[in-house]
Scaffold this active site. Sequence first.
Site, PDB file in Angstrom:
ATOM      1  N   ASP A   1       0.850  -1.188   0.000  1.00  0.00           N
ATOM      2  CA  ASP A   1       0.000   0.000   0.000  1.00  0.00           C
ATOM      3  C   ASP A   1       0.893   1.249   0.000  1.00  0.00           C
ATOM      4  OD1 ASP A   1      -2.255   1.534   0.082  1.00  0.00           O
ATOM      5  OD2 ASP A   1      -2.795   1.047   2.144  1.00  0.00           O
TER       6      ASP A   1
ATOM      7  N   ASP B   1      -8.878   4.175  -1.973  1.00  0.00           N
ATOM      8  CA  ASP B   1      -9.778   4.450  -0.856  1.00  0.00           C
ATOM      9  C   ASP B   1     -11.087   5.060  -1.334  1.00  0.00           C
ATOM     10  OD1 ASP B   1      -7.797   3.445   0.662  1.00  0.00           O
ATOM     11  OD2 ASP B   1      -7.053   5.381   1.376  1.00  0.00           O
TER      12      ASP B   1
END
Length: 683
Positions: free
Chosen positions: A281, A356
């Site tokens: 990430d 996100d």
Amino acid sequence: MFFFSGTVANMANLMRFFILLLHLIVSTIAVDKGNFKTCEQSSFCRRLRKIKPDNPKYFLDLDSLQLSDNSVEAELVNTDDNVKLKFSLTTLADDTFRVIIDEYKPLHARYRVEGALNGEPQVAKLELLERDRDVVSVKLGNNKATMTSDPFKVEFYQGDTLVAVVNSRNLFEFEHLRVKPVIKFKHPLEMQQNLTATGRKLIVIIDPHIKREGGYFLHEEALSNDYYIKTKDGNVYEGWCWPGASSYLDLFNPAVTEYYSKLYAHDKFIGSTDTMYIWNDMNEPSVFNGPEVTMPKDCVHYGGWEHRHVHNIHGYYYTKTTFDGLLQRTPNTRPFILTRSFFSGSQRHAAVWTGDNAADWSHLAISFPMCLSMAVSGFSFCGADIGGFFHSPDTELLQRWYQAGAWLPFYRAHAHLDTKRREPYLFDQDVQTRIRNALRLRYAHLPVWYTLFWEHSKTAEPVIRPLIYQYPSDSNVLDIDYQLLVGSSILVRPVVESRASTVNVYFPGGAQQIWYDIEDWRPYIGSRSVSVPVTMDKVPAYYRGGSIIPRKDRPRRAASLMLDDPYTLYVVLDAENSASGTLYTDDGYTYGYKNKDYLYIQFKFKDNTLTSSIIDKDAQYPTREWLERVVIVNPPKGIKHAEIKSKGLGTLQLQTSYTGEERSLVVRKPGVSMQEEFIITLL
Ligand SMILES: *[C@@H]1O[C@H](CO)[C@@H](O)[C@H](O)[C@H]1NC(C)=O
């Protein structure tokens, strides 16, 4: 705890109380319950709900009793978890009692109310009435307090009249201060063993920020070997991210990627196992205090390149290094990596999710054009966080997301730490059932996905396709980006609208093309738009007439447990009563396929006969999979039974039966190994 002399409510007070109550009821109706946690979602509430009168757990240890002129003190023991509390009863002026209960050794001092009383109450002298192992009783003027040891109880008398009892029903509860559970994985190997025993695998997250901390081997080695990205002035660049002050390995330097990939070895990555995979990430890299939340464009990489020139491919090198590391760690095993940042070529190493997103209908909807765009650009392994990462979805959105997301290649539920818990088991049975059905449909189609990914790796054909990809000459599909094709055979119109009772579905392919609803096999003719009714249980999905879909319909808890499961072939006949399809299968995790350890099978249906033939004759995989059932959709009329022929089985009769207004015909238990070529004839 204080005792005051009682007051009598007068009528006016009572009226006020009722009006207040009425007001509360009215405002309760207007409240959206979804904004609040249920008791099940709060550990405090769950603990308290568990308390039952028939299970007394406190006892007053009268052996520890200490008596003074105006107080009684003793240990009050919680027998469930052995926490010791300090019980004290003090006798006060005006013949009142004061009871205080606190922890003996609280984790930290508890807040004590000040200011509520107009100064400290005056104590008064008590008189001991009775004391033995079970009971102690004290008198104060005309009043009396009796403390019983087990179960713990305090009774207050005015003269001989019992007026109040502490813990009369054993519902007394004292929440001692507790250490917030810090999640530490003390036994990572055993934890992973426990997990993999259920067929699941652990994916751990690794980000590119290296914590600048003395004594951290990685930071110290990176400094001494000069492995970090530099500022324009030639100093080590320092940014701020999750670990705090961080620096970044310069992955454009081959020595650095070689070094970093070796850190995946088990003796370096303590607690890792061969079945543990990686989620990369923040690998853009994301830097909280940098311009545009990344590192300054004038930072300098190996070879003298400024960050502005190489920023977009940084994520590629990061996941490639992870890929190389996993492959060195566990040779001949396909790495799994999930990445947020990617570039052309990343499709060889990782799956991607769309970042996100939020629990919003528009974010559910846009995950389809996003992943379809990536797929036609060469990156098929794409999905969006089920439920939306930020904020909390209502149950309708959550269910729709599970249903829709099942038709994207990467399928993951995920949520921000601050959102309401949303694990499927927290919801009502009907919500759980819908989510379970979505998951089962997903798992049943894994052979389709697997075959498509094999073909994708050979031909670069996208696994999911916008309609324009498959039907480029149909101008009706030019702006349809909310429907998708899985391969060329499955058409899906996810429901991405709240409270939908119908959705428009466009069926491509011309009037000769018929599409069949995968639930009831209802036919839809091509090149027209149809308003299809939907319920919360319905997600419009269709098989193309002319296709053969291999499925594994036995529900399991993990894909790995389905490896040897039998297939059901869905043979969906076109207007000419024919169909075709492919199936790829192998061991599911090694590179054996590079040595031809696989089966690639062609199925064809024509003239009432289904044949299977091996496409790559020089490839072999000794599979335990077999054919459990054949479902013919849009079947020929008047079929009485069927016959199967193969080398291993010889010739066998098979039972058949029509179902659902003769929209399909089931051929029972062919029982043939998938390794064998076979012929099934409808008779
Ligand atoms: C693994 O499972 C066993 C048996 O259920 C359990 O006792 C043990 O605590 C588990 N270990 C970890 C680290 O979760």
